[in-house]
Design a protein around this motif. Structure first.
Motif, PDB file in Angstrom:
ATOM      1  N   ALA A 121     -15.038   2.710  34.948  1.00  0.00           N
ATOM      2  CA  ALA A 121     -15.470   1.775  33.897  1.00  0.00           C
ATOM      3  C   ALA A 121     -16.892   1.351  34.228  1.00  0.00           C
ATOM      4  N   ALA A 122     -17.523   0.667  33.310  1.00  0.00           N
ATOM      5  CA  ALA A 122     -18.897   0.222  33.534  1.00  0.00           C
ATOM      6  C   ALA A 122     -18.965  -0.647  34.791  1.00  0.00           C
ATOM      7  N   GLY A 123     -19.890  -0.301  35.681  1.00  0.00           N
ATOM      8  CA  GLY A 123     -20.070  -1.065  36.903  1.00  0.00           C
ATOM      9  C   GLY A 123     -19.068  -0.762  37.997  1.00  0.00           C
ATOM     10  N   LYS A 124     -18.184   0.213  37.769  1.00  0.00           N
ATOM     11  CA  LYS A 124     -17.175   0.557  38.758  1.00  0.00           C
ATOM     12  C   LYS A 124     -17.443   1.957  39.309  1.00  0.00           C
ATOM     13  N   PRO A 125     -16.898   2.251  40.491  1.00  0.00           N
ATOM     14  CA  PRO A 125     -17.067   3.599  41.042  1.00  0.00           C
ATOM     15  C   PRO A 125     -16.152   4.593  40.359  1.00  0.00           C
ATOM     16  N   SER A 126     -16.169   5.816  40.828  1.00  0.00           N
ATOM     17  CA  SER A 126     -15.265   6.845  40.322  1.00  0.00           C
ATOM     18  C   SER A 126     -13.914   6.724  41.019  1.00  0.00           C
ATOM     19  N   ALA A 127     -13.000   7.629  40.695  1.00  0.00           N
ATOM     20  CA  ALA A 127     -11.688   7.659  41.342  1.00  0.00           C
ATOM     21  C   ALA A 127     -11.738   8.382  42.684  1.00  0.00           C
ATOM     22  N   GLY A 128     -12.897   8.910  43.057  1.00  0.00           N
ATOM     23  CA  GLY A 128     -13.030   9.647  44.304  1.00  0.00           C
ATOM     24  C   GLY A 128     -13.178   8.752  45.523  1.00  0.00           C
ATOM     25  N   PRO A 129     -13.249   9.341  46.679  1.00  0.00           N
ATOM     26  CA  PRO A 129     -13.435  10.774  46.919  1.00  0.00           C
ATOM     27  C   PRO A 129     -12.147  11.607  46.837  1.00  0.00           C
ATOM     28  N   PHE A 130     -10.973  10.948  46.970  1.00  0.00           N
ATOM     29  CA  PHE A 130      -9.700  11.654  46.890  1.00  0.00           C
ATOM     30  C   PHE A 130      -8.776  10.901  45.942  1.00  0.00           C
ATOM     31  N   TYR A 131      -8.036  11.654  45.140  1.00  0.00           N
ATOM     32  CA  TYR A 131      -7.233  11.059  44.071  1.00  0.00           C
ATOM     33  C   TYR A 131      -5.947  11.865  43.954  1.00  0.00           C
ATOM     34  N   LEU A 132      -4.805  11.189  44.021  1.00  0.00           N
ATOM     35  CA  LEU A 132      -3.506  11.845  43.869  1.00  0.00           C
ATOM     36  C   LEU A 132      -3.173  11.926  42.384  1.00  0.00           C
ATOM     37  N   VAL A 133      -3.156  13.134  41.855  1.00  0.00           N
ATOM     38  CA  VAL A 133      -2.901  13.346  40.428  1.00  0.00           C
ATOM     39  C   VAL A 133      -1.655  14.209  40.262  1.00  0.00           C
ATOM     40  N   TRP A 134      -1.116  14.215  39.052  1.00  0.00           N
ATOM     41  CA  TRP A 134       0.157  14.887  38.796  1.00  0.00           C
ATOM     42  C   TRP A 134       0.074  15.765  37.562  1.00  0.00           C
ATOM     43  N   GLN A 135       0.646  16.938  37.665  1.00  0.00           N
ATOM     44  CA  GLN A 135       0.914  17.754  36.492  1.00  0.00           C
ATOM     45  C   GLN A 135       2.386  17.596  36.145  1.00  0.00           C
ATOM     46  N   ASN A 136       2.668  17.482  34.842  1.00  0.00           N
ATOM     47  CA  ASN A 136       4.027  17.306  34.357  1.00  0.00           C
ATOM     48  C   ASN A 136       4.709  16.062  34.955  1.00  0.00           C
ATOM     49  N   PRO A 137       4.034  14.920  35.004  1.00  0.00           N
ATOM     50  CA  PRO A 137       4.602  13.740  35.664  1.00  0.00           C
ATOM     51  C   PRO A 137       5.885  13.227  35.021  1.00  0.00           C
ATOM     52  N   GLU A 138       6.015  13.409  33.707  1.00  0.00           N
ATOM     53  CA  GLU A 138       7.189  12.891  33.014  1.00  0.00           C
ATOM     54  C   GLU A 138       8.476  13.573  33.474  1.00  0.00           C
ATOM     55  N   ALA A 139       8.370  14.778  34.022  1.00  0.00           N
ATOM     56  CA  ALA A 139       9.560  15.505  34.459  1.00  0.00           C
ATOM     57  C   ALA A 139      10.245  14.829  35.640  1.00  0.00           C
ATOM     58  N   SER A 140       9.491  14.033  36.402  1.00  0.00           N
ATOM     59  CA  SER A 140      10.056  13.348  37.563  1.00  0.00           C
ATOM     60  C   SER A 140       9.876  11.837  37.476  1.00  0.00           C
ATOM     61  N   GLN A 141       9.579  11.339  36.273  1.00  0.00           N
ATOM     62  CA  GLN A 141       9.412   9.896  36.047  1.00  0.00           C
ATOM     63  C   GLN A 141       8.390   9.286  37.006  1.00  0.00           C
ATOM     64  N   VAL A 142       7.265   9.960  37.158  1.00  0.00           N
ATOM     65  CA  VAL A 142       6.192   9.445  37.996  1.00  0.00           C
ATOM     66  C   VAL A 142       5.523   8.278  37.278  1.00  0.00           C
ATOM     67  N   GLY A 143       5.428   7.139  37.949  1.00  0.00           N
ATOM     68  CA  GLY A 143       4.830   5.951  37.353  1.00  0.00           C
ATOM     69  C   GLY A 143       3.348   5.853  37.626  1.00  0.00           C
ATOM     70  N   PRO A 144       2.624   4.986  36.896  1.00  0.00           N
ATOM     71  CA  PRO A 144       1.162   4.870  37.068  1.00  0.00           C
ATOM     72  C   PRO A 144       0.751   4.421  38.457  1.00  0.00           C
ATOM     73  N   GLU A 145       1.615   3.643  39.161  1.00  0.00           N
ATOM     74  CA  GLU A 145       1.271   3.207  40.506  1.00  0.00           C
ATOM     75  C   GLU A 145       1.390   4.341  41.519  1.00  0.00           C
ATOM     76  N   GLN A 146       1.908   5.470  41.086  1.00  0.00           N
ATOM     77  CA  GLN A 146       2.026   6.636  41.965  1.00  0.00           C
ATOM     78  C   GLN A 146       0.879   7.617  41.765  1.00  0.00           C
TER      79      GLN A 146
END
Length: 272
Positions: A121-146
Motif C-alpha cells: 500500500a502507499a507508504g508500505k514495503p512489499s511482501a518480500g523478501p520471502f512470502y508464503l503463498v498458496w495455489q488452490n488454497p480453498e482445497a485445504s481451507q487455507v485462511g488469510p493468516e496462513q
C-alpha cells in the motif's frame, strides 16, 4: 538469539538492502540452515508461478518460488511449524498442510533484488523478501493468516497447547469451545496473544486486561471480525476482515464462544 538478531538487522535495513541481503532462517532440527535469496532464486526446483487471488495484493500475482516442502527436509506431517515475520507476526502452521502433495500447495516466493515486488500500500514495503503463498488454497481451507509475508524464519516447535497452556479451555469445555480454540490458533494467534501467551508481538492481548466479549455490545464483535473498517474507520488498521468463505457463521460463533469462555479464565499474573 540468532533468529531475533536476524529480525532486528533486517528491520533496520532499507527496503532495497533487505531485498539484496535477505536471509531466511530454517530452524527445523538436524536440517536447520539459513538460505540467501540468491540461493533460493537459483534453487533447482524454483519456477515462475501464478497466484490467481493473492491474499495480500488482492489481485493475480506472479512470483519466482520454491515448493516449500522441498526446504523442509526431515519435517514430518505430525510436526508443528511457525513462520515469523519481520514485524512480529507469527503464523502457526501444521506441517501436514505445508507438506501435502494434494489439495493446496505451499510455495515460498522469493523477491529478486533486481525485480522488487510492488508496495502492499502507499507508504508500505512489499511482501518480500520471502512470502508464503498458496495455489488452490480453498482445497485445504487455507485462511488469510496462513499467508505470512516478510517472512524471516520458519521454526519447528511443539504444538500450541504444549507451549502455551494458558490458552487452553477448561478440561470440561464442550466440543464447540474446543473447536473455537482451534479456530483461534488458525485465525487469531498470528497477531494476538491471550493471557500473555503466544509468540506474536503484533496485536493486543485478547484477554488481559479485558476480553473483547466484555466490552463489545451484543453483535458488534461479530461485525468487527467480519469487517473491522465498518466498525472503526481507521486507515492504518491492519486487521483483515474474515468473510464467510474464510470463517463460516458456525465457526464464527465457535470462536466467539471460546473467547467468552476464556474471559472466565484470565491469568493476569502472566502479564507481569
Amino acid at each position: 538469539m540468532k533468529l531475533f538478531a536476524t529480525l532486528t538487522l533486517a528491520a533496520l535495513l532499507p527496503l532495497s538492502a533487505t531485498a539484496q541481503a535477505a536471509e531466511l532462517e530454517l530452524d527445523i532440527g538436524p536440517a536447520s540452515r539459513s538460505w540467501q535469496s540468491a540461493e533460493l532464486l537459483a534453487h533447482p526446483q524454483a519456477r515462475q508461478i501464478e497466484i490467481a487471488e493473492d491474499v495480500s495484493y488482492k489481485r493475480a500475482m506472479h512470483y519466482r518460488a520454491v515448493p516449500l516442502a522441498v526446504l523442509l527436509s526431515g519435517v514430518q506431517p505430525g510436526d508443528h511449524l511457525q513462520a515469523v515475520a519481520l514485524d512480529g507476526f507469527a503464523a502457526e502452521l501444521p506441517a501436514a498442510l505445508l507438506l501435502a502433495q494434494s489439495g493446496a500447495q505451499a510455495w515460498l516466493a522469493i523477491e529478486g533484488p533486481t525485480q522488487p515486488w510492488p508496495a502492499l500500500a502507499a507508504g508500505k514495503p512489499s511482501a518480500g523478501p520471502f512470502y508464503l503463498v498458496w495455489q488452490n488454497p480453498e482445497a485445504s481451507q487455507v485462511g488469510p493468516e496462513q499467508w505470512p509475508y516478510q517472512v524471516a524464519a520458519i521454526r519447528k516447535l511443539a504444538p500450541v497447547a504444549e507451549r502455551f497452556p494458558a490458552l487452553l479451555p477448561a478440561a470440561d469445555a464442550d466440543a464447540s469451545t474446543q473447536a473455537g480454540f482451534a479456530l483461534y490458533q488458525k485465525h487469531c494467534m498470528a497477531c494476538h496473544r491471550l493471557n500473555a501467551a503466544g509468540d506474536s508481538a503484533f496485536g493486543p492481548d485478547l484477554n488481559i486486561p479485558h476480553n473483547p466479549t466484555e466490552y463489545f455490545a451484543e453483535g458488534f464483535l461479530a461485525a468487527y471480525i467480519r469487517d473491522p473498517q465498518s466498525m472503526r474507520r481507521w486507515p492504518q488498521g491492519k486487521m483483515p476482515g474474515f468473510s464467510e468463505t474464510v470463517l463460516s457463521e458456525a465457526e464464527l460463533q465457535q470462536l466467539l464462544g471460546y473467547l467468552r469462555h476464556m474471559a472466565t479464565r484470565k491469568q493476569p499474573d502472566a502479564a507481569l
